[in-house]
Motif scaffolding. Structure first.
Motif, mmCIF file in Angstrom:
data_model
loop_
_atom_site.group_PDB
_atom_site.id
_atom_site.type_symbol
_atom_site.label_atom_id
_atom_site.label_comp_id
_atom_site.label_asym_id
_atom_site.label_seq_id
_atom_site.Cartn_x
_atom_site.Cartn_y
_atom_site.Cartn_z
ATOM 1 N N SER A 91 0.841 -1.184 0.000
ATOM 2 C CA SER A 91 0.000 0.000 0.000
ATOM 3 C C SER A 91 0.879 1.238 0.000
ATOM 4 O O SER A 91 1.918 1.277 0.656
ATOM 5 C CB SER A 91 -0.926 0.007 1.220
ATOM 6 O OG SER A 91 -1.619 1.221 1.336
ATOM 7 N N SER A 92 0.449 2.256 -0.741
ATOM 8 C CA SER A 92 1.211 3.505 -0.768
ATOM 9 C C SER A 92 1.001 4.327 0.496
ATOM 10 O O SER A 92 1.809 5.198 0.822
ATOM 11 C CB SER A 92 0.790 4.335 -1.988
ATOM 12 O OG SER A 92 -0.613 4.603 -1.942
ATOM 13 N N LYS A 93 -0.072 4.054 1.236
ATOM 14 C CA LYS A 93 -0.358 4.815 2.444
ATOM 15 C C LYS A 93 0.529 4.386 3.609
ATOM 16 O O LYS A 93 0.900 5.196 4.443
ATOM 17 C CB LYS A 93 -1.835 4.645 2.827
ATOM 18 C CG LYS A 93 -2.796 5.197 1.779
ATOM 19 C CD LYS A 93 -4.240 5.022 2.221
ATOM 20 C CE LYS A 93 -5.195 5.569 1.184
ATOM 21 N NZ LYS A 93 -6.614 5.385 1.586
ATOM 22 N N SER A 135 7.176 -3.064 -1.755
ATOM 23 C CA SER A 135 6.451 -1.995 -2.443
ATOM 24 C C SER A 135 5.424 -2.485 -3.443
ATOM 25 O O SER A 135 4.672 -1.694 -4.002
ATOM 26 C CB SER A 135 7.450 -1.077 -3.164
ATOM 27 O OG SER A 135 8.217 -1.828 -4.100
ATOM 28 N N ARG A 136 5.383 -3.773 -3.707
ATOM 29 C CA ARG A 136 4.387 -4.304 -4.644
ATOM 30 C C ARG A 136 3.738 -5.558 -4.054
ATOM 31 O O ARG A 136 4.378 -6.349 -3.369
ATOM 32 C CB ARG A 136 5.002 -4.607 -6.006
ATOM 33 C CG ARG A 136 6.152 -5.604 -5.961
ATOM 34 C CD ARG A 136 6.600 -5.992 -7.365
ATOM 35 N NE ARG A 136 7.761 -6.868 -7.323
ATOM 36 C CZ ARG A 136 8.115 -7.686 -8.294
ATOM 37 N NH1 ARG A 136 7.385 -7.733 -9.391
ATOM 38 N NH2 ARG A 136 9.197 -8.441 -8.185
ATOM 39 N N THR A 137 2.446 -5.706 -4.339
ATOM 40 C CA THR A 137 1.688 -6.844 -3.828
ATOM 41 C C THR A 137 2.134 -8.123 -4.518
ATOM 42 O O THR A 137 2.331 -8.151 -5.739
ATOM 43 C CB THR A 137 0.186 -6.624 -4.071
ATOM 44 O OG1 THR A 137 -0.235 -5.463 -3.368
ATOM 45 C CG2 THR A 137 -0.626 -7.818 -3.603
ATOM 46 N N GLY A 138 2.300 -9.183 -3.740
ATOM 47 C CA GLY A 138 2.704 -10.449 -4.328
ATOM 48 C C GLY A 138 2.896 -11.526 -3.279
ATOM 49 O O GLY A 138 2.767 -11.286 -2.075
ATOM 50 N N MET A 139 3.215 -12.731 -3.752
ATOM 51 C CA MET A 139 3.518 -13.853 -2.887
ATOM 52 C C MET A 139 5.031 -13.903 -2.698
ATOM 53 O O MET A 139 5.775 -14.178 -3.633
ATOM 54 C CB MET A 139 3.015 -15.155 -3.499
ATOM 55 C CG MET A 139 3.449 -16.411 -2.762
ATOM 56 S SD MET A 139 2.856 -16.535 -1.050
ATOM 57 C CE MET A 139 1.107 -16.819 -1.307
ATOM 58 N N TYR A 140 5.495 -13.616 -1.475
ATOM 59 C CA TYR A 140 6.926 -13.535 -1.183
ATOM 60 C C TYR A 140 7.373 -14.764 -0.396
ATOM 61 O O TYR A 140 6.631 -15.273 0.456
ATOM 62 C CB TYR A 140 7.240 -12.264 -0.401
ATOM 63 C CG TYR A 140 7.117 -11.012 -1.251
ATOM 64 C CD1 TYR A 140 8.225 -10.484 -1.897
ATOM 65 C CD2 TYR A 140 5.886 -10.385 -1.418
ATOM 66 C CE1 TYR A 140 8.112 -9.346 -2.690
ATOM 67 C CE2 TYR A 140 5.758 -9.258 -2.207
ATOM 68 C CZ TYR A 140 6.872 -8.741 -2.849
ATOM 69 O OH TYR A 140 6.758 -7.624 -3.638
ATOM 70 N N ILE A 186 9.284 -6.887 5.572
ATOM 71 C CA ILE A 186 9.746 -8.145 6.156
ATOM 72 C C ILE A 186 10.962 -7.791 7.004
ATOM 73 O O ILE A 186 11.959 -7.283 6.493
ATOM 74 C CB ILE A 186 10.118 -9.173 5.067
ATOM 75 C CG1 ILE A 186 8.918 -9.446 4.166
ATOM 76 C CG2 ILE A 186 10.628 -10.463 5.714
ATOM 77 C CD1 ILE A 186 9.258 -10.288 2.950
ATOM 78 N N ARG A 187 10.877 -8.053 8.294
ATOM 79 C CA ARG A 187 11.912 -7.613 9.230
ATOM 80 C C ARG A 187 12.625 -8.822 9.847
ATOM 81 O O ARG A 187 11.984 -9.778 10.286
ATOM 82 C CB ARG A 187 11.289 -6.764 10.333
ATOM 83 C CG ARG A 187 12.277 -6.312 11.411
ATOM 84 C CD ARG A 187 11.560 -5.487 12.471
ATOM 85 N NE ARG A 187 10.987 -4.292 11.883
ATOM 86 C CZ ARG A 187 9.962 -3.615 12.411
ATOM 87 N NH1 ARG A 187 9.398 -4.046 13.518
ATOM 88 N NH2 ARG A 187 9.519 -2.522 11.814
#
Length: 525
Positions: free
Chosen positions: A56-58, A166-171, A63-64
Motif C-alpha cells: 500500500s502507498s499509504k 512496495s508491490r503486492t505479491g507472494m513472497y 519483512i523484518r
C-alpha cells in the motif's frame, strides 16, 4: 412465510456485515527454534516462510529480521578448518513468486542448481560455492542478506534489517548454504522474521477469512434466532429430531465465532493462538460429525417412521460418527494449529490426512441414500402423504448439496494441481469458504423443513395403533367418506350388541338400525 422471513434476515445481515467487516489484514511472525536445513539439489535449504503480502502507498509493508542467527556444532567448525574453509556463509534470499527464476541457474545436466559449481566457476559465471541469483533490471529484487561463520566461530547472525515491500505479491524467504561442513544436523536456526503490511499480521491467504467468519457468525446467529423463536413458540410440539438440530446450530455458532476470534487475535499480535485454533478446529470437526449423524438418522427415519435407534445399528451409527470426528480432527488440527505461513504443506502429509475423511464421507453418503430409499418406500407403502412430502423435500435438498459438493471437489483439485507456485493466492480463501457455505445451506434447508410448528407432532413416530390413526389423518382428503343414511332428530336412543356379538343395534324414536360388527355398512330393520 417463516422461510421467507429467515431468507430476508440472513441476506440483510450478510450485506451489512460485509460492509462492516471487510477491513481485513495480512502477514505474520515466523519463529525459528532449532530448524534444520535439508538438501535441495547441490544446496542446503531452510524455508523461512511464504506470505501473500498486500502493498500500500499509504503505509509500508515489510519483512523484518529480528535476531535471526545460526549456530553450528564444534565438529562442524573443526571440519571447516580441516577442509580449508575458513569462512562458511549462510545466505537469505527474499523473492516474489514472479521472480523465482532469478534464483539459481541451469547446470550442465539441465537441472536447477542454487550453488555455483566448479564448471560454472571456470566459465566465469559465478564464484564457486556461492548462492547464485540475479537482480532484475526494473526492480532490485530478489533481496539478499548474508551471515558468515568466522574461522572457529560457532554462531553467524544476520543484521536486524527491515526489507520494504512496495508491490503486492507472494513472497518467499529461503536460507541457503553451499558448505558441506554444515550439512545434516550441524547447524540450527534461531530468531524470527516479522511479515506485515499496513493492516495487520494475517497472511494473505487467510486475510479474507476474517470478515468471512464474521459474516458466518452473524448468519448462524440469525438462524439460531429464527430457530429459537419457533422452538419457544411451539415447545410443546417439539420432537427429539428438532432437539438434535438445535445442537448442530449451536456447534455451528461456536465454530464460526471461534474461527473469527482466532484470526482476529492472530491479526492483532502476529502470533497465532494455538489454544483458540485448536478449539476452532475441534468444534468444526465435531459439528461435521454430529451433522452427518443427524442427516443419517433422519434418512433412516429415526423418530419419524421408526422408534429410536437401538442395538447394533445404533452402535454402528455412533462408531461411524466417532471415526469421522477423529479423522476430521486430525485433518483440521494438522492444517491449522500453529500455521502462520501461506506455504502449501507437504502433499504427501496432506494426502495422508485427507484420504480417511474422504473415505468416511463416501460411507456416510452411501448409507444415507440407501436409508432414504428404504424410508421413502415405507412411507409410500403406508400412504403417509404428509411425511412422504417432507422426506421428498429433504431428499431434493440433499441431492443438490451433494451435486454442488462434487462439483466443488473437482474445482478444488484442478485449482491446487495447477497452482505450483501459489500465484493465485488471493483467491485461495474461497476453497474453505464454499465448504462452509454448503454445510450451512444444508443446515438451513433441514431447519426449514423440520422447523417447530403446531403440527410438529404429526412428524413424530407413533406406535402401530396410533400410526394407523395418523395414516387416516394424512389420507383424510383422499378417501371416500362412509356416510350413513340420514337420521331424524331424536330425543331418546340406545345402543346394544347382539348375543353372538356380530351385530351392533341402535334404537331411536325413528326406528331401529343394525350394523354388522365386522361389516362396513348399516341398515334399518
Amino acid at each position: 412465510m417463516a422461510s421467507s422471513t429467515l431468507a430476508h434476515l440472513v441476506v440483510a445481515l450478510l450485506l451489512t456485515s460485509c460492509a462492516l467487516l471487510l477491513g481485513g489484514a495480512d502477514a505474520s511472525v515466523h519463529d525459528y527454534a532449532g530448524e534444520r536445513f535439508v538438501a535441495d539439489g547441490n544446496a542446503f535449504v531452510l524455508h523461512g516462510g511464504s506470505e501473500g503480502v498486500y502493498a500500500s502507498s499509504k503505509a509500508g509493508a515489510f519483512i523484518r529480521f529480528d535476531k535471526v542467527s545460526f549456530r553450528r556444532t564444534p565438529e562442524s567448525a573443526a571440519a571447516a578448518q580441516e577442509d580449508g574453509n575458513r569462512t562458511a556463509t549462510v545466505t537469505a534470499v527474499i523473492f516474489e513468486a514472479g521472480d523465482r527464476d532469478a534464483l539459481g541457474r541451469t547446470d550442465v545436466s539441465g537441472g536447477r542448481a542454487l550453488c555455483c559449481t566448479p564448471a560454472m566457476a571456470e566459465l566465469g559465471l559465478c564464484t564457486e560455492g556461492a548462492v547464485m541469483y540475479r537482480v532484475g533490471n526494473l526492480t532490485d529484487w530478489p533481496k539478499v542478506l548474508t551471515a558468515s561463520f568466522l574461522p572457529g566461530g560457532l554462531e553467524a547472525a544476520f543484521p536486524d534489517e527491515t526489507i520494504a515491500v512496495s508491490r503486492t505479491g507472494m513472497y518467499s524467504l529461503l536460507f541457503v548454504h553451499c558448505d558441506a561442513s554444515l550439512a545434516g544436523a550441524q547447524v540450527a536456526a534461531d530468531g524470527k522474521t516479522i511479515w506485515k503490511n499496513s493492516r495487520g499480521y494475517l497472511p494473505g491467504r487467510m486475510a479474507p477469512l476474517l470478515p468471512f467468519y464474521g459474516v458466518m457468525s452473524l448468519a448462524f446467529a440469525a438462524l439460531a434466532a429464527y430457530w429459537f423463536a419457533q422452538y419457544s413458540r411451539f415447545w410443546r410440539e417439539v420432537v427429539p429430531l428438532q432437539s438434535c438440530a438445535t445442537v448442530v446450530i449451536a456447534l455451528g455458532m461456536v465454530e464460526a465465532a471461534t474461527w473469527y476470534f482466532d484470526l482476529a487475535e492472530f491479526n492483532e499480535s502476529g502470533v497465532r493462538p494455538r489454544g483458540a485454533t485448536f478449539w476452532a478446529a475441534t468444534s468444526g470437526a465435531l459439528r461435521g460429525a454430529v451433522g452427518r449423524v443427524l442427516v443419517l438418522t433422519v434418512a433412516m427415519g429415526h423418530g419419524v417412521v421408526r422408534p429410536a435407534l437401538a442395538g447394533l445399528k445404533s452402535a454402528r451409527v455412533a462408531g461411524l460418527g466417532a471415526a469421522f470426528f477423529a479423522a476430521a480432527e486430525a485433518l483440521e488440527v494438522g492444517e491449522n494449529v500453529g500455521t502462520v505461513s501461506d506455504h502449501s504443506p507437504s502433499p504427501t502429509r496432506r494426502l495422508f490426512l485427507v484420504v480417511p475423511v474422504a473415505a468416511l464421507n463416501t460411507v456416510f453418503l452411501y448409507w444415507i441414500f440407501s436409508s432414504l430409499s428404504k424410508t421413502l418406500s415405507k412411507l409410500k407403502a403406508r400412504r403417509m402423504t404428509v411425511k412422504l412430502e417432507m422426506y421428498r423435500r429433504f431428499t431434493n435438498a440433499l441431492i443438490i448439496a451433494v451435486a454442488v459438493s462434487l462439483g466443488w471437489i473437482t474445482f478444488e483439485i484442478h485449482f491446487k494441481s495447477t497452482e505450483e507456485y501459489d500465484e493465485r493466492w488471493r483467491a485461495a480463501w474461497v476453497i474453505p469458504a464454499v465448504w462452509q457455505l454448503i454445510s450451512f445451506a444444508l443446515l438451513c434447508a433441514i431447519c426449514l423443513i423440520w422447523a417447530p410448528s403446531q403440527s410438529s407432532s404429526r412428524y413424530a413416530y407413533l406406535d402401530e395403533e396410533d400410526e394407523g390413526e395418523d395414516e387416516d389423518r394424512d389420507l383424510e382428503d383422499t378417501r371416500a367418506l362412509i356416510r350413513p343414511g340420514p337420521l331424524s332428530y331424536v330425543d331418546t336412543w340406545a345402543i346394544s350388541v347382539s348375543k353372538d356379538a356380530t351385530t351392533i343395534i341402535l334404537r331411536t324414536d325413528s326406528g331401529v338400525y343394525a350394523k354388522a360388527a365386522a361389516g362396513e355398512g348399516g341398515k334399518r330393520v
